[in-house]
Design a protein around this motif. Structure first.
Motif, PDB file in Angstrom:
ATOM      1  N   GLY A 569       0.800  -1.210   0.000  1.00 52.76           N
ATOM      2  CA  GLY A 569       0.000   0.000   0.000  1.00 52.76           C
ATOM      3  C   GLY A 569       0.833   1.259   0.000  1.00 52.76           C
ATOM      4  N   GLY A 570       1.989   1.202  -0.657  1.00 52.45           N
ATOM      5  CA  GLY A 570       2.850   2.374  -0.694  1.00 52.45           C
ATOM      6  C   GLY A 570       3.873   2.410   0.422  1.00 52.45           C
ATOM      7  N   TYR A 571       3.793   1.478   1.404  1.00 48.86           N
ATOM      8  CA  TYR A 571       4.753   1.451   2.510  1.00 48.86           C
ATOM      9  C   TYR A 571       5.991   0.644   2.123  1.00 48.86           C
ATOM     10  N   GLY A 572       6.564   0.942   1.007  1.00 49.59           N
ATOM     11  CA  GLY A 572       7.737   0.218   0.567  1.00 49.59           C
ATOM     12  C   GLY A 572       8.320   0.856  -0.673  1.00 49.59           C
ATOM     13  N   VAL A 573       9.513   0.409  -1.040  1.00 50.03           N
ATOM     14  CA  VAL A 573      10.183   0.924  -2.230  1.00 50.03           C
ATOM     15  C   VAL A 573      10.785  -0.250  -2.978  1.00 50.03           C
ATOM     16  N   LEU A 574      11.085  -0.036  -4.251  1.00 52.16           N
ATOM     17  CA  LEU A 574      11.749  -1.052  -5.049  1.00 52.16           C
ATOM     18  C   LEU A 574      13.240  -1.050  -4.752  1.00 52.16           C
ATOM     19  N   VAL A 575      13.824  -2.223  -4.705  1.00 55.18           N
ATOM     20  CA  VAL A 575      15.276  -2.365  -4.633  1.00 55.18           C
ATOM     21  C   VAL A 575      15.691  -3.266  -5.783  1.00 55.18           C
ATOM     22  N   ASN A 576      16.932  -3.107  -6.218  1.00 54.43           N
ATOM     23  CA  ASN A 576      17.406  -3.838  -7.393  1.00 54.43           C
ATOM     24  C   ASN A 576      18.624  -4.701  -7.099  1.00 54.43           C
ATOM     25  N   GLY A 577      18.877  -4.944  -5.825  1.00 51.94           N
ATOM     26  CA  GLY A 577      20.020  -5.765  -5.447  1.00 51.94           C
ATOM     27  C   GLY A 577      19.820  -6.364  -4.072  1.00 51.94           C
ATOM     28  N   ALA A 578      20.883  -6.995  -3.569  1.00 54.89           N
ATOM     29  CA  ALA A 578      20.834  -7.668  -2.268  1.00 54.89           C
ATOM     30  C   ALA A 578      21.192  -6.682  -1.163  1.00 54.89           C
ATOM     31  N   TYR A 579      20.321  -5.712  -0.949  1.00 53.30           N
ATOM     32  CA  TYR A 579      20.587  -4.701   0.073  1.00 53.30           C
ATOM     33  C   TYR A 579      19.282  -4.247   0.712  1.00 53.30           C
ATOM     34  N   GLY A 580      19.416  -3.658   1.875  1.00 56.93           N
ATOM     35  CA  GLY A 580      18.294  -3.062   2.573  1.00 56.93           C
ATOM     36  C   GLY A 580      18.517  -1.579   2.760  1.00 56.93           C
ATOM     37  N   LEU A 581      17.446  -0.859   2.990  1.00 58.44           N
ATOM     38  CA  LEU A 581      17.541   0.605   3.046  1.00 58.44           C
ATOM     39  C   LEU A 581      18.296   1.109   4.259  1.00 58.44           C
ATOM     40  N   SER A 582      18.431   0.272   5.291  1.00 58.42           N
ATOM     41  CA  SER A 582      19.071   0.742   6.518  1.00 58.42           C
ATOM     42  C   SER A 582      20.580   0.535   6.516  1.00 58.42           C
ATOM     43  N   GLN A 583      21.119  -0.158   5.528  1.00 56.80           N
ATOM     44  CA  GLN A 583      22.545  -0.462   5.537  1.00 56.80           C
ATOM     45  C   GLN A 583      23.382   0.786   5.278  1.00 56.80           C
ATOM     46  N   TRP A 584      24.484   0.927   6.027  1.00 57.22           N
ATOM     47  CA  TRP A 584      25.322   2.116   5.886  1.00 57.22           C
ATOM     48  C   TRP A 584      25.951   2.186   4.490  1.00 57.22           C
ATOM     49  N   MET A 585      26.233   1.025   3.889  1.00 53.33           N
ATOM     50  CA  MET A 585      26.826   1.027   2.544  1.00 53.33           C
ATOM     51  C   MET A 585      25.840   1.622   1.538  1.00 53.33           C
ATOM     52  N   TYR A 586      24.566   1.256   1.688  1.00 54.07           N
ATOM     53  CA  TYR A 586      23.545   1.797   0.784  1.00 54.07           C
ATOM     54  C   TYR A 586      23.412   3.304   0.985  1.00 54.07           C
ATOM     55  N   GLN A 587      23.439   3.724   2.237  1.00 51.83           N
ATOM     56  CA  GLN A 587      23.312   5.158   2.508  1.00 51.83           C
ATOM     57  C   GLN A 587      24.449   5.948   1.843  1.00 51.83           C
ATOM     58  N   GLU A 588      25.639   5.371   1.828  1.00 49.13           N
ATOM     59  CA  GLU A 588      26.793   6.079   1.268  1.00 49.13           C
ATOM     60  C   GLU A 588      26.860   5.979  -0.257  1.00 49.13           C
ATOM     61  N   LYS A 589      26.377   4.873  -0.833  1.00 50.34           N
ATOM     62  CA  LYS A 589      26.551   4.623  -2.268  1.00 50.34           C
ATOM     63  C   LYS A 589      25.233   4.653  -3.040  1.00 50.34           C
ATOM     64  N   ARG A 590      24.206   5.206  -2.469  1.00 50.89           N
ATOM     65  CA  ARG A 590      22.874   5.126  -3.051  1.00 50.89           C
ATOM     66  C   ARG A 590      22.797   5.657  -4.474  1.00 50.89           C
ATOM     67  N   GLN A 591      23.294   6.854  -4.704  1.00 52.58           N
ATOM     68  CA  GLN A 591      23.177   7.458  -6.033  1.00 52.58           C
ATOM     69  C   GLN A 591      23.984   6.697  -7.075  1.00 52.58           C
ATOM     70  N   LEU A 593      24.840   3.604  -6.965  1.00 52.40           N
ATOM     71  CA  LEU A 593      24.244   2.278  -7.108  1.00 52.40           C
ATOM     72  C   LEU A 593      23.079   2.299  -8.085  1.00 52.40           C
ATOM     73  N   GLU A 594      22.126   3.160  -7.852  1.00 50.15           N
ATOM     74  CA  GLU A 594      20.907   3.165  -8.657  1.00 50.15           C
ATOM     75  C   GLU A 594      21.195   3.531 -10.113  1.00 50.15           C
ATOM     76  N   ALA A 595      22.268   4.282 -10.356  1.00 51.86           N
ATOM     77  CA  ALA A 595      22.595   4.687 -11.729  1.00 51.86           C
ATOM     78  C   ALA A 595      23.187   3.532 -12.541  1.00 51.86           C
ATOM     79  N   GLN A 596      23.710   2.498 -11.870  1.00 57.27           N
ATOM     80  CA  GLN A 596      24.431   1.447 -12.588  1.00 57.27           C
ATOM     81  C   GLN A 596      23.716   0.101 -12.608  1.00 57.27           C
TER      82      GLN A 596
END
Length: 819
Positions: A569-591, A593-596
């Motif tokens: 119901g909108g309480y979520g987002v799409l991800v395209n790899g083996a990661y979660g939104l809370s991971q520090w690596m995702y927070q640092e490499k988000r832009q 990541l999504e571009a590639q």
């Protein structure tokens, strides 16, 4: 009209059962038994004539003519067989889901599972299309035939189910044509009663549990919650913020002293793969063919225990219990019962200890583990193998939790080898390892965590406060007297919290439930970013999903936005790899990541493009090119490979699961446009985990599923070596998808070989980015969503603070609860 169609299908089906043939429609395409028999008889006559001609050495022209006539008849009967198979499959498809085990109208159900008591016999029907009883024509099987017996009495013409052993099992019935039906059965046993008057009690609702309450046999989060409550006293403590601290509060006298040992020389090796994709390490040779050597420095850690640690039966916990825990879980005996463990895998001498060919001291049960030293009654040393250094999470390499040696193996002892000062076990047998798996695993009554295990019966776990427990790593002791974790209906779980029937339900994702929770006056939500994602996971070592292009094609046949909207119901987002939104690596490499990353979305043309690059590009003859314009729902037009094998993907999902329902509704239709026959089977969570985790151990004949829908969470610390590295392929459930890839391995090894410094952190994040790009290309699973988790908590539980890595089982010790 509907009744006429149903009766017509039943009549057709009965004809198929009776004669081994099937007929549908009329006119020129009709196939009768008489015609079939006539052709077979003619074929036999032609074969006899051919034999006679050979015997009499007649003219070659006549012989060739007879051969040609025989070939034509053979082709004709083969065509008829194909037609019969197609008709039979069409009838089965039309009747799919129409074969059912039908209990009495007043039968009891729990979360759509039929409830049957141990010793109870229940009369049932086996109905085809809700009309014809075919109980006398079906075969029966189940994953555990000792739990439920199915019998048909030819005299009374009645079928019965009989509960023989407590548990949850799916029973299956199958007709001779292959049409099958199933029913989940919950066999209950008598349970003791307790007077909890005056006690503070918390009830937690979950889906089904497997009842595996020690590590080594899977990681169901519901079992893991119980493990976190009954086991304890690890030397390393993880805080709610995912920091790793030595537990000097309850376990250690002080932080361990460390010492770098003198350098030793070892040969350099490189990871390679054999022709079958199996990984192995090969020595690096110089130009003369000699091994290239390198210097390594091992690292020593010295642990001193506090002397007031006790098991919940009052027995003293000593250094032997910690060393025994390591020697036990790393032993061949434990591996032989199909347990998986990585404890101690970075320590000096681990490989030799695990090797069955390593010599053992006289009278020993195991080889010597040179990196594990018993120094005193409350002191032990561990040595990290210098080849495994540096490591980003170094302290976790030497973290140990004790195991009750006096329970696991009463005759065992930890002995020091006088030559190496390493340790080994005596008096430890394969029978005791089997006992730990078969008995203690399900009934771990002796432990040292904040709670004592009382029982696990009828999908209810009862725990009571452990009076011998000191505190956790930050000084907190339990205040709740009794915890019950029980299987509850997943459609009503949050509403049971709101009504006060249950106190906690964790990990809620459905929008309707979240909205009800937000507006409730009797319950409140605790929310946090999910440290994981929901997915369709593939078996990357079996069937068509072994091929990355097939997996990518399925990725292009899933409308993932629909899952986010319909389920979350909108309480979520799409991800395209083996990661979660809370991971520090995702927070640092988000832009970056999504571009590639490949953005997988519903696109049948791209799905077909991926498949056209594989061998699945033909029609049934294995020669004619597949024509995508002919494919679609109800077209019965699928892709085949050059061997004539159909591209069929079999999916397994759990019952009463909105995600399974949406997959079953959409994937077979979407996949048909790309020529994939996508089937969906429903069943229990235990069956799903058995095939998902242990499919690699099954024979080809019993392995049927290529895809599964479930969710994955990331451990703490995050080290994908234990989820995706090739060393586990064919050997452990840890790499659950059984994916082997050299590039992924290289990224993983780069991540874990960093120093725990700012520079190392940056290098780790960069390697993590490359890992995600490669993973996204290989697509061992289709990530459906990541989201915010909502824990539903009744108002009587105060200040429950959960995080992505700190679940309710950790947080409950710090919460207060109204009586």
């Amino acid at each position: 009209m509907k009744r006429f169609l149903k009766l017509f299908l039943i009549a057709t089906f009965a004809f198929a059962i009776s004669f081994g043939l099937a007929s549908c429609g009329g006119g020129e395409d009709t196939v009768s038994k008489e015609e079939y028999d006539r052709i077979v008889e003619e074929l036999a006559e032609k074969a006899a004539e051919l034999a006679a001609l050979q015997e009499s050495s007649v003219a070659k022209d006549e012989f060739d003519a007879k051969v040609q006539e025989l070939l034509e008849k053979t082709a004709e009967i083969e065509a008829l067989k194909e037609e019969l198979d197609e008709v039979k499959n069409a009838v089965n498809d039309l009747l799919q889901g129409q074969l059912k085990i039908v209990p009495p109208a007043d039968a009891e159900y729990h979360d759509n599972y039929l409830v049957l008591d141990v010793g109870e016999t229940m009369e049932v029907g086996v109905k085809l299309a809700d009309v014809v009883d075919v109980a006398d024509k079906v075969s029966y099987n189940s994953a555990d035939p000792t739990a439920v017996e199915f019998k048909y009495d030819s005299e009374s013409k009645k079928a019965t189910l009989h509960g023989t052993k407590a548990g949850i099992v799916t029973v299956n019935v199958t007709l001779a044509t292959g049409l099958s039906g199933s029913l989940g059965v919950f066999v209950k046993e008598d349970v003791p009663t307790f007077d909890d008057t005056g006690k503070v009690k918390v009830v937690v609702g979950t889906p089904q549990m497997n009842g595996l309450f020690i590590a080594g046999f899977g990681n169901s989060s519901y079992d893991l919650s119980i493990r976190n409550l009954i086991h304890g006293y690890s030397t390393l403590w993880t805080t709610p913020g995912e920091n790793f601290l030595w537990d000097t509060e309850a376990v250690l006298v002080e932080e361990p002293e460390t010492e770098m040992l003198p350098a030793r020389q070892v040969p350099e090796t490189v990871l390679k793969f054999d022709e079958e994709g199996e990984p192995y390490y090969e020595p690096v040779l110089d130009e003369h063919g000699n091994p290239v050597m390198k210097d390594v420095n091992d690292k020593l850690f010295k642990f001193k225990l506090q002397q007031d640690l006790k098991w919940n039966d009052g027995t003293q916990i000593t250094a032997k219990d910690y060393i025994f825990s390591l020697l036990f879980t790393a032993s061949k005996q434990w591996a032989d019962v199909k347990a998986s463990s990585t404890t101690g895998d970075q320590l000096l001498g681990y490989a030799d200890y695990r090797n069955p060919d390593t010599p053992k001291p006289e009278g020993a049960s195991t080889p010597v583990f040179v990196g594990a030293k018993l120094v005193g009654e409350y002191e032990f040393h561990l040595i990290i193998d210098g080849e495994n250094l540096p490591y980003f999470y170094e302290t976790t390499m030497v973290a140990l939790t004790p195991a009750p040696m006096h329970v696991y193996a009463p005759e065992a002892d930890v002995v020091t080898d006088p030559e190496t000062q390493g340790t080994y076990l005596t008096g430890f047998t394969a029978e005791r390892a089997q006992w730990v798996k078969d008995v203690y695993c399900f009934n771990p009554t002796v432990s040292c965590g904040p709670y004592n295990f009382i029982y696990f019966k009828n999908q209810v776990v009862r725990l009571e406060k452990n009076p011998y427990f000191k505190t956790d790593g930050e000084g907190y002791a339990p205040m709740v007297d009794v915890i019950e974790q029980r299987w509850i209906n997943q459609d009503t779980d949050v509403y049971q919290v709101i009504a006060g029937e249950v106190d906690i339900v964790a990990g809620v994702i459905e929008s309707e439930k979240i909205e009800a929770l937000k507006t409730s006056d009797t319950a409140y939500p605790v929310t946090y970013s999910r440290n994981g994602y929901g997915m369709i996971a593939f078996a990357c070592d079996f069937g068509p999903t072994k091929e990355a292009k097939v997996r990518q094609a399925i990725g292009m046949l899933v409308d993932r936005n629909e899952f986010v909207q319909e389920i979350l119901g909108g309480y979520g987002v799409l991800v395209n790899g083996a990661y979660g939104l809370s991971q520090w690596m995702y927070q640092e490499k988000r832009q970056e990541l999504e571009a590639q990353l490949i953005q997988y979305s519903l696109n049948t043309e791209e799905a077909n493009d991926f498949l056209d690059e594989t061998d699945w590009k033909f029609e049934a003859d294995g020669v004619t090119p597949f024509d995508r314009t002919k494919a679609g729902p109800d077209k019965n037009y699928f892709r085949y490979n050059s061997k004539g094998e159909m591209l069929q993907v079999n999916h397994f999902g759990t019952t009463e699961n909105d995600i399974t329902d949406l997959i079953a509704l959409r994937l077979p239709v979407n996949c048909a446009y790309a020529g994939i026959k996508y089937t969906v089977t429903y069943g229990g969570f235990d069956t799903l985990l058995n095939h998902y985790y242990y499919g690699y151990t099954m024979d080809e004949s019993e392995r049927v599923y290529h895809a599964f829908n479930l969710a994955s969470g990331f451990g703490s610390p995050y080290d994908p070596y234990y989820s995706w590295h090739s060393v586990w392929v064919g050997k452990s459930y840890l790499n659950s998808c059984q994916l082997a890839d050299a590039i992924l391995d290289e990224c993983i090894e780069t991540m874990r070989s960093q120093e725990a410094t700012e520079e190392g952190r940056g290098n780790f994040a960069n390697a993590w980015l490359q890992f995600q790009i490669r993973w996204n290309e290989l697509l061992p699973s289709v990530p459906l969503y990541s989201n915010e988790y909502y824990d539903a908590v009744n108002n009587r539980v105060k200040d429950l603070q959960t995080t992505p890595t700190w679940g309710w089982a950790r947080a409950i010790i710090r919460a207060t609860v109204e009586a």
